[in-house]
Enzyme design. Structure first.
Site, PDB file in Angstrom:
ATOM      1  N   GLN A 182      33.270  47.284  45.745  1.00 25.52           N
ATOM      2  CA  GLN A 182      33.240  47.246  47.205  1.00 25.52           C
ATOM      3  C   GLN A 182      34.615  47.402  47.851  1.00 25.52           C
ATOM      4  OE1 GLN A 182      30.323  43.647  46.958  1.00 25.52           O
ATOM      5  NE2 GLN A 182      29.968  44.585  48.928  1.00 25.52           N
ATOM      6  N   HIS A 227      29.560  42.505  38.850  1.00 26.34           N
ATOM      7  CA  HIS A 227      29.112  42.371  40.241  1.00 26.34           C
ATOM      8  C   HIS A 227      28.335  43.639  40.612  1.00 26.34           C
ATOM      9  CE1 HIS A 227      29.824  40.224  44.254  1.00 26.34           C
ATOM     10  NE2 HIS A 227      29.078  41.271  44.550  1.00 26.34           N
ATOM     11  N   ASN A 258      26.617  38.576  39.037  1.00 27.94           N
ATOM     12  CA  ASN A 258      26.402  38.315  40.453  1.00 27.94           C
ATOM     13  C   ASN A 258      24.944  38.613  40.795  1.00 27.94           C
ATOM     14  OD1 ASN A 258      27.469  37.827  43.248  1.00 27.94           O
ATOM     15  ND2 ASN A 258      26.583  39.850  43.548  1.00 27.94           N
ATOM     16  N   GLU A 259      24.288  37.695  41.417  1.00 28.39           N
ATOM     17  CA  GLU A 259      22.964  37.885  42.018  1.00 28.39           C
ATOM     18  C   GLU A 259      21.993  38.685  41.156  1.00 28.39           C
ATOM     19  OE1 GLU A 259      23.500  39.252  46.051  1.00 28.39           O
ATOM     20  OE2 GLU A 259      24.297  37.307  46.636  1.00 28.39           O
TER      21      GLU A 259
END
Ligand code: BGC
Length: 489
Positions: A15, A116, A182-183
């Site tokens: 990101q 991530h 992540n998630e």
């Protein structure tokens, strides 16, 4: 706050860095790969035109320090470090060593995410000659390879365990706090049910289930490998390695316009599937691979009904990503699996839980619900009282910088409330340090404590009012009545 409480910020490599061309997400941003106009990302935003943290990382560490934070969560990009299976790139490794050295110099305790949301192309990518527009064009990923049984022998599970162990050995001297994934539920839900993450499948619940099983086994493999390989404490007197995941935990409530009893049941089922299923697997070894809310399904291939020792006790803390509340609209009989299994989802996400609430900017449009922070932390603490908690993400899309200050104050206050009521919270990491590439929303959603001027050649970072509020909260080690009066408007 106790001495040692971490006030930090969070970012993720894909990101913020730019230039990551060996990941599935890069291909996703370029779909269709036959040169037509991109179809998957809002405004066709290109992650290479982002904040350029790869080159400006030293400046960003200074920016984190300037707010007064004492911790920094970031991810190391697997596809940069291991662009080809088994071959590590010394330049990428040197970059993350430099980042860690700069963080140490700035007094920031690192929390490192190993994965991530992105995967290297050798594990997940578009088959040669395909455009990537259809999910069937994609090979591998968390759902696994055709014919593969999800679980400890899956290629992706083995690869992730190996990568985690090698990274623990490489960076363990500087890192004590690790996040494996992540998630995991977002990655499975967006990739295989909603179709907004690669490979873009819709209601492929069998694939989603297989992804979740692989992610749970991958977490265990990485957990074991990190503990085996990171035996050096970066912080004197601390454990050499504490390993957790960052779990997205929205509050689910019944849709106010639906039949109350049906909506309540659907909301509870959704909460079970999305919020607890994965945590139950990695903490207690209970894997509800039928998404039916029970751990004793008669035909369960993974041994549902008995705790799976190979999965259990693989979290030293729980990382909570808390953003919002979601209302659930029931669907009678459930939403079926497009792949034909008996798996169903209990409903769809409805309208606002409270139409009078404030919302983050479109297109994120997240309902701002600070009480959910308290409720979520207490629920996690109540279910897993033995495990400390870190808030690994909390933030708001707010380009005009009119909501962030109040958002931070109200959410930290709610966290403090949960702590007063018994939740063992050890840190709070705000998402995000800088504006960044927000997945399918591209650059349209701005979560940064620093606004990034994407049009300026130097990608200028500008401190927001929200960051000033966070700075004040950190200086006071929490939200005081004075701070609340000053910033909570
Ligand atoms: C993710 C971040 C994302 C943020 C805001 C979280 O779900 O972990 O990568 O940018 O939410 O949308």
């Amino acid at each position: 706050m106790d001495a040692g409480f971490l006030f930090g910020t969070s970012t993720a490599a894909f990101q913020v860095e730019g230039g990551i061309h060996g990941a599935d997400w890069w291909q996703w941003t370029q779909v269709p790969l036959d040169g037509g106009r991109c179809t998957k990302i809002m405004d066709c935003d290109d992650p290479d035109n982002g904040p350029d943290d790869w080159d400006l990382v030293a400046q960003d560490i200074e920016a984190a320090k300037a707010i007064g934070t004492n911790a920094y969560r970031f991810s190391i990009e697997w596809s940069r470090i291991e662009p080809t299976e088994g071959v590590y790139d010394p330049t990428a490794i040197a970059h993350y060593h430099a980042l860690l050295a700069a963080a140490r110099e700035a007094g920031l305790t690192p929390m490192v995410t190993l994965d991530h949301d992105t995967l290297p192309l050798w594990l997940h990518g578009v088959a040669p000659g395909k455009s990537g527009a259809s999910e069937a064009d994609w090979v591998g990923g968390w759902r696994g390879l055709p014919g593969e049984t999800p679980g400890s022998d899956a290629r992706i599970v083995q690869a992730f365990g190996k990568f985690a162990g090698d990274m623990a050995k490489e960076f363990g001297g500087d890192v004590d706090l690790w996040l494996t994934l992540n998630e995991p539920m977002i990655v499975a839900a967006m990739g295989y049910a909603l179709g907004t993450f690669p490979p873009g499948a819709s209601m492929h619940l069998t694939d989603a289930r297989n992804a979740v099983v692989n992610e749970a086994y991958a977490n265990a493999a990485a957990y074991d490998a990190i503990h085996e390989n990171d035996v050096v404490a970066a912080r004197p007197g601390e454990e050499p390695a504490l390993v957790g995941i960052a779990k997205s935990m929205p509050v689910f409530v019944p849709d106010p316009s639906s039949d109350p009893a049906l909506a309540a049941t659907a909301a509870a089922q959704m909460e079970h599937i999305f919020n607890w299923l994965f945590l139950d697997a990695i903490v207690d070894g209970n894997l509800d691979s039928h998404f039916d809310g029970s751990y004793s399904h008669p035909q369960d291939p993974e041994g549902e009904g008995t705790a799976i020792a190979a999965l259990a006790a693989r979290a030293d803390f729980i990382g909570v990503n808390y953003y919002t509340v979601e209302s659930v609209m029931p669907v009678v009989g459930g939403l079926p699996d497009a792949q034909g299994s008996s798996l169903v989802l209990p409903g769809i996400l409805g309208g606002p839980a409270d139409p009078t609430a404030s919302f983050s900017d479109p297109p994120a449009d997240e309902e701002i619900y600070p009480k959910g922070m308290r409720d979520t932390l207490l629920a996690v603490a109540g279910k897993f009282p033995q495990l400390p908690i870190y808030v690994t993400e909390n933030g708001v899309a707010d380009a005009s910088d009119t909501k962030r200050a109040k958002f931070i104050v109200s959410h930290v206050q709610a966290m403090q409330q949960a702590m007063t009521e018994g939740a063992d919270v050890r840190g709070y990491f705000h998402w995000s340090l800088i504006d960044n590439f927000e997945w399918t929303y591209g650059f349209a959603a701005r979560y940064g404590l620093y606004h990034v001027d994407y049009s300026s050649p130097s990608k200028t970072r500008v401190l927001t009012r929200g960051a000033q509020a966070y700075q004040a909260v950190i200086a006071a080690q929490g939200v005081t009545p004075t701070l609340s009066a000053r910033w909570g408007q």
